[in-house]
Design a protein around this motif. Structure first.
Motif, PDB file in Angstrom:
ATOM      1  N   ASP A  55       0.844  -1.200   0.000  1.00  0.00           N
ATOM      2  CA  ASP A  55       0.000   0.000   0.000  1.00  0.00           C
ATOM      3  C   ASP A  55       0.877   1.248   0.000  1.00  0.00           C
ATOM      4  OD1 ASP A  55      -2.589  -0.849  -0.155  1.00  0.00           O
ATOM      5  OD2 ASP A  55      -2.956  -0.838   1.999  1.00  0.00           O
ATOM      6  N   ARG A  56       0.394   2.298  -0.664  1.00  0.00           N
ATOM      7  CA  ARG A  56       1.089   3.585  -0.656  1.00  0.00           C
ATOM      8  C   ARG A  56       0.075   4.662  -0.279  1.00  0.00           C
ATOM      9  NH1 ARG A  56       4.652   4.447  -5.957  1.00  0.00           N
ATOM     10  NH2 ARG A  56       5.911   5.681  -4.503  1.00  0.00           N
ATOM     11  N   VAL A  57       0.288   5.253   0.873  1.00  0.00           N
ATOM     12  CA  VAL A  57      -0.588   6.311   1.374  1.00  0.00           C
ATOM     13  C   VAL A  57       0.227   7.593   1.457  1.00  0.00           C
ATOM     14  CG1 VAL A  57      -1.995   7.092   3.307  1.00  0.00           C
ATOM     15  CG2 VAL A  57      -1.970   4.670   2.696  1.00  0.00           C
ATOM     16  N   HIS A  58      -0.316   8.675   0.879  1.00  0.00           N
ATOM     17  CA  HIS A  58       0.380   9.964   0.906  1.00  0.00           C
ATOM     18  C   HIS A  58      -0.630  11.046   1.277  1.00  0.00           C
ATOM     19  CE1 HIS A  58       3.442  12.894  -1.148  1.00  0.00           C
ATOM     20  NE2 HIS A  58       3.082  13.272   0.057  1.00  0.00           N
ATOM     21  N   LEU A  59      -0.424  11.629   2.458  1.00  0.00           N
ATOM     22  CA  LEU A  59      -1.263  12.719   2.955  1.00  0.00           C
ATOM     23  C   LEU A  59      -0.512  14.028   2.793  1.00  0.00           C
ATOM     24  CD1 LEU A  59      -3.631  13.963   4.596  1.00  0.00           C
ATOM     25  CD2 LEU A  59      -2.368  13.317   6.672  1.00  0.00           C
ATOM     26  N   ASP A  60      -1.140  15.009   2.137  1.00  0.00           N
ATOM     27  CA  ASP A  60      -0.541  16.311   1.908  1.00  0.00           C
ATOM     28  C   ASP A  60      -1.382  17.367   2.625  1.00  0.00           C
ATOM     29  OD1 ASP A  60       1.532  17.808   0.133  1.00  0.00           O
ATOM     30  OD2 ASP A  60      -0.339  18.912  -0.157  1.00  0.00           O
ATOM     31  N   VAL A  61      -0.745  18.129   3.523  1.00  0.00           N
ATOM     32  CA  VAL A  61      -1.446  19.112   4.349  1.00  0.00           C
ATOM     33  C   VAL A  61      -0.805  20.482   4.165  1.00  0.00           C
ATOM     34  CG1 VAL A  61      -2.080  19.786   6.697  1.00  0.00           C
ATOM     35  CG2 VAL A  61      -2.052  17.357   6.069  1.00  0.00           C
ATOM     36  N   GLU A  62      -1.634  21.488   3.919  1.00  0.00           N
ATOM     37  CA  GLU A  62      -1.148  22.864   3.795  1.00  0.00           C
ATOM     38  C   GLU A  62      -1.988  23.783   4.678  1.00  0.00           C
ATOM     39  OE1 GLU A  62      -0.737  26.349   0.382  1.00  0.00           O
ATOM     40  OE2 GLU A  62      -0.718  24.235  -0.211  1.00  0.00           O
ATOM     41  N   VAL A  63      -1.303  24.536   5.543  1.00  0.00           N
ATOM     42  CA  VAL A  63      -1.969  25.477   6.443  1.00  0.00           C
ATOM     43  C   VAL A  63      -1.590  26.882   6.009  1.00  0.00           C
ATOM     44  CG1 VAL A  63      -2.398  26.133   8.835  1.00  0.00           C
ATOM     45  CG2 VAL A  63      -1.745  23.771   8.296  1.00  0.00           C
ATOM     46  N   GLY A  64      -2.595  27.696   5.673  1.00  0.00           N
ATOM     47  CA  GLY A  64      -2.357  29.026   5.135  1.00  0.00           C
ATOM     48  C   GLY A  64      -1.885  30.021   6.179  1.00  0.00           C
ATOM     49  N   PRO A  65      -1.462  31.219   5.741  1.00  0.00           N
ATOM     50  CA  PRO A  65      -0.925  32.241   6.643  1.00  0.00           C
ATOM     51  C   PRO A  65      -1.893  32.595   7.766  1.00  0.00           C
ATOM     52  CG  PRO A  65      -0.564  32.855   4.352  1.00  0.00           C
ATOM     53  CD  PRO A  65      -1.465  31.661   4.331  1.00  0.00           C
ATOM     54  N   PRO A  90       7.826  -5.313  -1.843  1.00  0.00           N
ATOM     55  CA  PRO A  90       7.945  -3.914  -1.423  1.00  0.00           C
ATOM     56  C   PRO A  90       7.230  -3.669  -0.100  1.00  0.00           C
ATOM     57  CG  PRO A  90       6.316  -4.128  -3.162  1.00  0.00           C
ATOM     58  CD  PRO A  90       6.969  -5.469  -3.034  1.00  0.00           C
ATOM     59  N   PRO A  91       7.736  -2.742   0.707  1.00  0.00           N
ATOM     60  CA  PRO A  91       7.064  -2.421   1.969  1.00  0.00           C
ATOM     61  C   PRO A  91       5.802  -1.608   1.729  1.00  0.00           C
ATOM     62  CG  PRO A  91       8.877  -0.922   1.606  1.00  0.00           C
ATOM     63  CD  PRO A  91       8.938  -1.933   0.489  1.00  0.00           C
ATOM     64  N   ALA A  92       4.938  -1.580   2.729  1.00  0.00           N
ATOM     65  CA  ALA A  92       3.853  -0.607   2.734  1.00  0.00           C
ATOM     66  C   ALA A  92       4.457   0.770   2.998  1.00  0.00           C
ATOM     67  CB  ALA A  92       2.824  -0.956   3.798  1.00  0.00           C
ATOM     68  N   GLU A  93       3.902   1.813   2.365  1.00  0.00           N
ATOM     69  CA  GLU A  93       4.461   3.157   2.495  1.00  0.00           C
ATOM     70  C   GLU A  93       3.424   4.119   3.072  1.00  0.00           C
ATOM     71  OE1 GLU A  93       6.271   4.611  -1.049  1.00  0.00           O
ATOM     72  OE2 GLU A  93       7.195   2.678  -1.551  1.00  0.00           O
TER      73      GLU A  93
END
Length: 244
Positions: A55-65, A90-93
């Motif tokens: 599995d490949r999980v990618h969380l992208d978080v952006e906090v504004g000014p 392959p490993p889980a990511e």
């Protein structure tokens, strides 16, 4: 670091009436709990059964000014045993990218991340800090479910700003073949990571060369960790301490 496209996204921006939140569901499901003009509270849970083999999980978080994001895990996370642990694969990511704009605030109350027996996980956390930004992250790693030995984990945490590195940690641990000087008999590593402010220290804390600190507890179970109480204290310090 994985170059895969993020499958789950959280974007929050300060607004005159109510802060704006853009939540994109992927393998994780972010859910809006509440918001004010400058603060957003988001709960996050698994949208499907993860983490399985490769599995490949990618969380992208952006906090504004000038905005504050309170992230709260719901249900924790389990990296499940590999279906064929004797065969190479392959490993889980699990990859998390956090970007904090000028004077942004992030509090992430993470629940236990469990590495089940024979699981193989690569885990990275990247934190990009702009001027005046502050972050407080709770991270609890648990090797094995009840009655299990636990699997193997490679975990990297990298926090940085325009001037360079603030924190870099690289941990490799296999519960089935423990290395001397790593976890010993402990199966739980609980951490509080403060970035951009100086929380109230205690003996054994790692005080960073740049503004920030890391508190850590190694133990046999999660409920014996003292960091739950210290989380509330550090949240107060994050709000009340003067800007650097």
């Amino acid at each position: 670091m994985s170059t895969a496209t993020p499958d789950t996204r959280i974007r929050v921006q300060r607004d005159a009436s109510r802060a704006r939140a853009q939540l994109v569901v992927g393998k994780l499901a972010p859910r809006l709990i509440s918001r004010t003009p400058d603060r957003v509270h988001v709960g996050i849970t698994a949208a499907e059964m993860i983490l399985l083999d490769a599995d490949r999980v990618h969380l992208d978080v952006e906090v504004g000014p000038g905005c504050t994001l309170h992230l709260e895990d719901i249900g924790g996370m389990v990296a499940y045993p590999r279906r064929r642990p004797q065969e190479p694969g392959p490993p889980a990511e699990w990859h998390v990218s956090l970007r904090l704009a000028e004077d942004a605030r992030l509090v992430w109350e993470g629940l236990p991340f469990v590495i089940a027996e024979s699981a193989d996980v690569q885990r990275t956390t990247s934190v990009q800090m702009a001027a005046g930004a502050r972050a407080l992250i709770r991270e609890t790693l648990v090797w094995g479910r009840s009655g299990e030995t636990g699997g193997q984990l490679r975990s990297t945490t990298h926090a940085y700003d325009d001037a360079g590195d603030i924190l870099f940690e690289d941990l490799a641990a296999d519960a089935a073949a423990p290395d001397p000087g790593m976890l010993g008999e402990h199966r739980v590593m609980d951490s509080l990571i403060a970035l951009g402010f100086d929380p109230e220290p205690a003996p054994g804390d790692l005080v960073l060369a740049e503004t920030g600190a890391v508190a850590r507890h190694l133990g046999a179970d999660t409920h014996s960790s003292p960091l739950s109480g210290r989380l509330a204290v550090w949240r107060r310090d994050m709000t009340s301490s003067p800007s650097s």
